[in-house]
Design an enzyme around this catalytic site. Structure first.
Site, PDB file in Angstrom:
ATOM      1  N   HIS A  12     -12.767   1.213  -0.255  1.00 15.77           N
ATOM      2  CA  HIS A  12     -12.646   0.143   0.759  1.00 15.77           C
ATOM      3  C   HIS A  12     -13.242  -1.182   0.281  1.00 15.77           C
ATOM      4  CE1 HIS A  12     -12.912   3.542   3.995  1.00 15.77           C
ATOM      5  NE2 HIS A  12     -11.646   3.279   3.759  1.00 15.77           N
ATOM      6  N   ASN A  55       0.868  -1.168   0.000  1.00 13.23           N
ATOM      7  CA  ASN A  55       0.000   0.000   0.000  1.00 13.23           C
ATOM      8  C   ASN A  55       0.914   1.230   0.000  1.00 13.23           C
ATOM      9  OD1 ASN A  55      -1.910   1.946   0.322  1.00 13.23           O
ATOM     10  ND2 ASN A  55      -2.796   1.104   2.208  1.00 13.23           N
ATOM     11  N   GLU A  74      -7.181  -6.693   4.546  1.00 17.18           N
ATOM     12  CA  GLU A  74      -7.065  -6.236   3.168  1.00 17.18           C
ATOM     13  C   GLU A  74      -5.834  -6.823   2.471  1.00 17.18           C
ATOM     14  OE1 GLU A  74      -7.895  -2.287   4.821  1.00 17.18           O
ATOM     15  OE2 GLU A  74      -8.814  -1.843   2.892  1.00 17.18           O
ATOM     16  N   ARG A 101     -12.955  13.756   7.518  1.00 17.33           N
ATOM     17  CA  ARG A 101     -13.830  14.070   6.378  1.00 17.33           C
ATOM     18  C   ARG A 101     -15.259  14.328   6.849  1.00 17.33           C
ATOM     19  NH1 ARG A 101     -11.734   9.073   3.602  1.00 17.33           N
ATOM     20  NH2 ARG A 101      -9.801   9.682   2.588  1.00 17.33           N
ATOM     21  N   ARG A 146      -2.300  -2.051  -3.778  1.00 20.65           N
ATOM     22  CA  ARG A 146      -3.634  -1.512  -3.502  1.00 20.65           C
ATOM     23  C   ARG A 146      -3.792  -0.215  -4.304  1.00 20.65           C
ATOM     24  NH1 ARG A 146      -5.530   2.432   1.158  1.00 20.65           N
ATOM     25  NH2 ARG A 146      -7.747   2.338   0.716  1.00 20.65           N
TER      26      ARG A 146
END
Ligand code: AMP
Length: 399
Positions: free
Chosen positions: A179, A7, A385, A240, A90
């Site tokens: 996601h 990642n 993940e 956010r 990713r």
């Protein structure tokens, strides 16, 4: 077979080296503060691989990858670079082009580059990560694993915005979600835990970390998700805002046109809103929960998020014609019993009977947190993940 899940961020590179098909994690680590500004004398960069930590100047992702692979050789984890059979990268934004993972060819790379416009903070960093491995070895197979791929099964009435159609046709303005790798992993794991075929299940997955999104998964396919064209849409997160009336932007711009340009407003919506904006305290849920008694705004920041999560769960319940399970995952979903309790309290009317004792006890492990009599089950399922990335790379290489 050794697969590396990577990642890459703008100044970081996180990795996990996984033995496949046994899925055993061999080593994991993180490179931080990678920057051209770092010099031999003056630098902030560092890395952690396994238990080893080291402060060294690292200017580029290629330098980080070289340090990583040389470390693996030095520690006799691999004999040569070519022993890494594949690297899974990713990629946050795959747009409409990708509904599954793909070997990175020139064409795939060009599409990831084209999509930088939709993910200006993420896709350029992912390309740095891809090119770093390409620079170091021509023999390693690089695979792109897209955060958006799982959401490509949404129907047009769900992914379209009620905006001029031309914006979609010409510029690709629609909902893509994010996601996806995590939502897919926990939904399939939930079916496994429930010992029922995924095809028969309606599952609502809540990935609640610093970034947060919710998905509706029906029969193993995503039918709706809360993030949109970008990760800004949906529920409030660490920094956010989630959904707001877009007219707020013009309103604030009129108040101070020089200070509140579109760029600055979007920066505030992405970086200074959510928990941080409302609480005036922190973007970290641990700190917010620790300050609940002292700062009423911390309560408010969490309550706004809990309410919005409950709204999405209610909406997805209706959209799927019911729900069999609600799953919590990611940093906050896995660790905060308070968040799980407060959200499930707000959707109790749907038929969710929380087992408070179990919920209070569990953290970071698979657990059923509703009572046996509960019509809708709720679970805590830690996300994996990197494992999903490694599985995709393994399947592609096997073929
Ligand atoms: P993520 O983005 O998935 O890494 O999640 C980051 C969020 O998870 C931050 O808000 C952390 O405060 C939160 N988190 C991590 N560990 C814990 C914990 N033990 N208790 C509460 N929140 C946690």
């Amino acid at each position: 077979m050794k697969i590396m899940a990577v990642n890459a961020g703008s100044s970081s590179l996180k990795f996990k080296l996984i033995e496949m098909p046994s899925e055993k994690v061999i080593v994991k680590g993180l490179f931080e503060s990678i920057s051209k500004k770092n010099t031999e004398e003056n630098f902030t960069s560092k890395y952690k691989i396994g238990n080893d930590e080291c402060n060294v100047p690292i200017r580029t992702h290629t330098e980080a990858v070289k340090i990583l692979l040389d470390y693996l050789i030095d520690k006799k984890i691999i004999k040569s670079y070519d022993e890494i059979d594949g690297v899974g990268h990713r990629i946050v934004q795959g747009g409409k082009y990708f509904d599954k993972s793909e070997v990175i060819t020139k064409d795939v790379e060009a599409k990831i580059e084209e999509l930088c416009l939709l993910a200006p903070l993420h896709n350029p960093a992912h390309l740095d990560g891809i090119r770093a491995f390409q620079n170091i070895s021509k023999n390693i197979v690089n695979v792109a694993v897209f955060d958006t791929a799982f959401h490509q099964t949404m129907a047009p009435d769900t992914y379209m915005y009620a905006l001029p159609y031309e914006w979609y046709e010409k510029y690709g303005v629609r909902k893509y979600g994010a996601h996806g790798t995590s939502h897919k992993y926990v939904a399939y794991k939930c079916a496994e835990v429930m010992k029922r075929p995924i095809e028969d299940l309606k599952i609502i997955t809540c990935h609640i970390g610093n970034g947060a999104s919710i998905s509706a998964v029906k029969g193993g396919k995503c039918v709706d998700t809360s993030m949109g064209l970008t990760p800004l849409e949906g529920i409030p997160m660490g920094t956010r805002s989630g959904n707001i009336d877009p007219a707020v932007l013009e309103y604030m711009n009129q108040i101070d046109p020089e200070k509140y340009t579109i760029k600055e407003l979007l920066r505030i919506l992405n970086r200074e809103s959510g928990y941080l904006g409302v609480s005036c305290c922190s973007n970290d849920s641990r700190e917010i929960e620790a300050n609940l008694d002292k700062n009423p705004l911390c309560n408010l920041a969490l309550d706004i998020q809990y309410k919005r999560i409950a709204d999405y769960i209610g909406s997805y319940y209706v959209h799927m014609g019911g729900a069999d399970a609600i799953v919590f995952t990611a940093g906050i979903g896995e660790n905060s019993s308070r968040l799980r309790r407060e959200v499930l309290k707000r959707v109790a009317v749907l038929g969710v009977e929380l087992d408070e004792e179990v919920n209070n006890k569990v953290r970071g492990e698979i657990a059923e947190i509703t009572k046996p009599s509960s019509p809708i089950k709720a679970f805590l399922i830690p996300t994996e993940e990197e494992l999903m990335i490694a599985r995709d790379v393994y399947e592609i290489i096997k073929k």
